[in-house]
Enzyme design. Structure first.
Site, PDB file in Angstrom:
ATOM      1  N   PHE A   8       5.254   5.284  -5.530  1.00 28.33           N
ATOM      2  CA  PHE A   8       6.752   5.641  -5.745  1.00 28.33           C
ATOM      3  C   PHE A   8       7.209   6.966  -5.213  1.00 28.33           C
ATOM      4  O   PHE A   8       8.121   7.539  -5.935  1.00 28.33           O
ATOM      5  CB  PHE A   8       7.108   5.186  -7.264  1.00 28.33           C
ATOM      6  N   LYS A 125      -2.489   4.624   5.491  1.00 30.23           N
ATOM      7  CA  LYS A 125      -3.541   4.444   6.644  1.00 30.23           C
ATOM      8  C   LYS A 125      -4.929   4.345   6.440  1.00 30.23           C
ATOM      9  O   LYS A 125      -5.652   3.701   7.025  1.00 30.23           O
ATOM     10  CB  LYS A 125      -3.197   5.700   7.599  1.00 30.23           C
ATOM     11  N   GLU A 149       2.385  -2.741   9.733  1.00 29.74           N
ATOM     12  CA  GLU A 149       3.373  -1.978  10.677  1.00 29.74           C
ATOM     13  C   GLU A 149       3.702  -0.668  10.462  1.00 29.74           C
ATOM     14  O   GLU A 149       3.416   0.199  11.523  1.00 29.74           O
ATOM     15  CB  GLU A 149       4.764  -3.206  10.751  1.00 29.74           C
ATOM     16  N   VAL A 152       1.383   2.766  11.772  1.00 26.26           N
ATOM     17  CA  VAL A 152       1.687   3.642  13.166  1.00 26.26           C
ATOM     18  C   VAL A 152       3.203   3.561  13.300  1.00 26.26           C
ATOM     19  O   VAL A 152       3.792   2.606  13.466  1.00 26.26           O
ATOM     20  CB  VAL A 152       0.656   2.801  14.108  1.00 26.26           C
ATOM     21  N   GLU A 210       3.103  19.271   5.708  1.00 28.56           N
ATOM     22  CA  GLU A 210       2.679  19.330   4.405  1.00 28.56           C
ATOM     23  C   GLU A 210       2.390  20.921   4.277  1.00 28.56           C
ATOM     24  O   GLU A 210       2.312  21.718   5.214  1.00 28.56           O
ATOM     25  CB  GLU A 210       1.664  18.763   4.245  1.00 28.56           C
ATOM     26  N   ASP A 221      -4.448  13.118  11.546  1.00 25.68           N
ATOM     27  CA  ASP A 221      -3.413  12.229  11.304  1.00 25.68           C
ATOM     28  C   ASP A 221      -3.187  11.213  12.442  1.00 25.68           C
ATOM     29  O   ASP A 221      -3.151   9.973  12.703  1.00 25.68           O
ATOM     30  CB  ASP A 221      -2.042  12.706  11.153  1.00 25.68           C
ATOM     31  N   LYS A 225      -4.454   6.812  13.028  1.00 28.40           N
ATOM     32  CA  LYS A 225      -3.425   6.128  13.888  1.00 28.40           C
ATOM     33  C   LYS A 225      -4.400   5.380  14.984  1.00 28.40           C
ATOM     34  O   LYS A 225      -4.273   4.092  15.037  1.00 28.40           O
ATOM     35  CB  LYS A 225      -2.446   6.608  14.271  1.00 28.40           C
ATOM     36  N   GLY A 318       9.199   9.400   7.980  1.00 25.73           N
ATOM     37  CA  GLY A 318      10.465   9.551   7.123  1.00 25.73           C
ATOM     38  C   GLY A 318      10.473   8.218   6.181  1.00 25.73           C
ATOM     39  O   GLY A 318       9.919   7.103   6.540  1.00 25.73           O
TER      40      GLY A 318
END
Ligand SMILES: NC(=O)c1ccc[n+]([C@@H]2O[C@H](COP(=O)([O-])OP(=O)(O)OC[C@H]3O[C@@H](n4cnc5c(N)ncnc54)[C@H](OP(=O)(O)O)[C@@H]3O)[C@@H](O)[C@H]2O)c1
Length: 337
Positions: A8, A125, A149, A152, A210, A221, A225, A318
Site C-alpha cells: 500500500f 517484477k 502488465e 514493464v 531511490e 532494473d 524487465k 509512477g
C-alpha cells in the site's frame, strides 16, 4: 470482483484513488464494480472487511490503518498464507516491494493465491522475472488468470501490444529504453551539461531515483524487465544475472556531447532476442526512434516479421501509471470470466 491488495505504497494508494475516482465510469462503461476486501503491508498488517472497505476513507487514512473507521478487522500479525488460502477474495493484487534476487516473499504469496484458484495481478517484477514459467503453469492448472502488465513500462501497454495486439505476427527481437530514471539522467546530462553526480542528485530530488540508485544506474532494473519480456514474449526464462548487464556510471557530459557531435545519442538500451539479452549504454544514431525518447519516458521497439518495427513510447513509472496497468489487467479478467 473482490480484490485483495498486498502493498500500500505509491502504487497501492494510487490504485485506491483510481478505483474510487473511476467507480461510476467503470460501472457505466464496463459493468465493472469491484470491491476491495483486504489490504496487507509488512508494517501495518491486515485490514479486512468482507463486504468491502470504504475507498474514500482508505484514501484519506492512506497508510495509517489505525485511523480507519467503520466495520473492519485489523490484525497486526496476520497469518498471510492462511488469508490467501481461505480469504473471501477473487483477485490478489501484488504491489509490494520488488526483490530481484529472490522474488520473495511475493512469489510464495502469488503461488498460494493461484493454487487457491484466485486470479493474480502483479506489478512486482521479481516473481515474473524469476519464476514466470512455474507461475504461468500454476495459473493454467488451476484455471485462473495471471497478469503482469505493470511490470514493464508501467501503464504503457507493452505486454498488451506484444501479446495481444501483435499476436498474429512473430516477434523476432526487441530493443527498449525500460528505465526512466537513467533516461532522465542522460537527458539532463546532455541538454543541461550536468555531471553524472548532478544528474543523479536531481533525479533523487524529484523522486525518480531511490536513495540507493544501484538498481537503476547499473542496469539491473532494466535487466529485470528484460527477463520478464524474455519469458513472456519468447518463452525463454533468463534471469537478470544470466544477461550481460552494465549501466551508465561511466558516462560523462563530455561523452554525451561527443556522441551528439557525431549524430548519436547515448541511451541505456535493452536488446533481446530468443537467443540472448543484454543491457548497456549505447550511442544510438539519431534516426533510431529510441534516440528521440527523452526525459523519464520509456520505449520499446518490437521487431516483427509481418509489420517490420513497431515502437511504443510512454510513461514507464509512477503511481497513477502503474495503477492504470493494474486496472487494465482487472478489466481484462472481468471481460474473460
Ligand atoms: N512506483 C512505480 O513507478 C512502479 C512502476 C512499476 C512497478 N512498480 C512496482 O510496484 C511495486 C510497488 O511499488 P511502490 O512504488 O508502490 O513501492 P513503495 O511505495 O515502496 O511501497 C511498497 C509497499 O510494499 C509494502 N511491502 C514491502 N515489503 C513487503 C512485504 N514483505 N510484505 C507485504 N508488504 C510489503 C510496503 O509496506 P511497509 O511500508 O509496511 O513495508 C509498502 O506498502 C514494486 O514491486 C515496484 O517495483 C512500481
Amino acid at each position: 470482483m473482490r480484490l485483495f491488495l498486498i502493498g500500500f505504497g505509491t502504487v497501492g494508494q494510487s490504485l485506491i484513488t483510481l478505483l474510487h475516482q473511476r467507480a461510476d465510469d467503470l460501472q457505466a462503461r464496463y459493468g465493472f464494480a469491484p470491491s476491495l476486501v483486504g489490504v496487507y503491508t509488512r508494517s501495518q498488517g491486515l485490514l479486512y472487511a468482507p463486504d468491502g472497505l470504504d475507498l474514500a476513507q482508505l484514501q484519506a487514512c492512506a497508510a495509517h490503518y489505525a485511523q480507519y473507521e467503520g466495520p473492519h478487522l485489523h490484525d497486526f500479525q496476520p497469518n498471510v498464507d492462511r488469508t490467501l488460502r481461505d480469504g473471501g477474495y477473487d483477485v490478489l493484487i501484488e504491489a509490494s516491494a520488488t526483490d530481484l534476487q529472490t522474488g520473495q516473499p511475493a512469489t510464495d504469496r502469488i503461488e498460494r493465491a493461484l493454487t487457491s484458484r484466485k486470479h493474480v495481478v502483479t506489478v512486482n517484477k521479481g516473481p515474473i522475472a524469476l519464476y514466470y514459467p512455474r507461475l504461468r503453469e500454476l495459473a493454467r492448472e488451476h484455471g485462473v488468470h495471471l497478469r503482469y502488465e505493470g511490470t514493464v513500462m508501467a501503464g504503457t501497454p507493452s505486454m498488451a501490444l506484444a501479446l495481444e495486439g501483435l499476436a498474429a505476427a512473430r516477434i523476432r527481437g526487441l530493443r527498449g529504453i525500460l528505465n526512466g530514471t537513467t533516461n532522465y539522467m542522460l537527458t539532463q546530462m546532455e541538454q543541461e551539461s550536468l555531471s553524472y553526480e548532478q544528474a543523479l542528485a536531481q533525479a533523487q530530488a524529484l523522486g525518480y531515483a531511490e536513495a540507493d540508485p544501484t538498481a537503476d544506474v547499473d542496469g539491473w532494473d532494466a535487466a529485470g524487465k528484460a527477463s520478464i519480456l524474455s519469458a513472456a514474449l519468447f518463452g525463454v526464462p533468463r534471469s537478470p544475472q544470466a544477461m550481460s548487464v552494465s549501466g551508465i556510471r561511466h558516462l560523462s557530459a563530455a561523452d554525451l556531447a561527443e556522441a551528439r557531435a557525431q549524430g548519436r545519442r547515448y541511451k541505456l538500451v535493452v536488446r533481446l532476442t530468443p537467443e540472448g539479452g543484454q543491457v548497456q549504454a549505447e550511442a544510438l544514431p539519431l534516426s533510431d526512434p529510441l534516440a528521440g525518447v527523452m526525459g523519464g519516458l520509456n520505449a520499446i521497439t518490437l521487431e516483427t516479421d509481418l509489420l517490420g518495427e513497431v515502437t511504443l513510447i510512454g510513461s514507464g513509472a509512477g503511481g497513477t501509471s502503474t495503477a492504470t496497468a493494474i486496472l487494465n489487467d482487472l478489466l481484462a479478467i472481468h471481460r474473460a470470466v
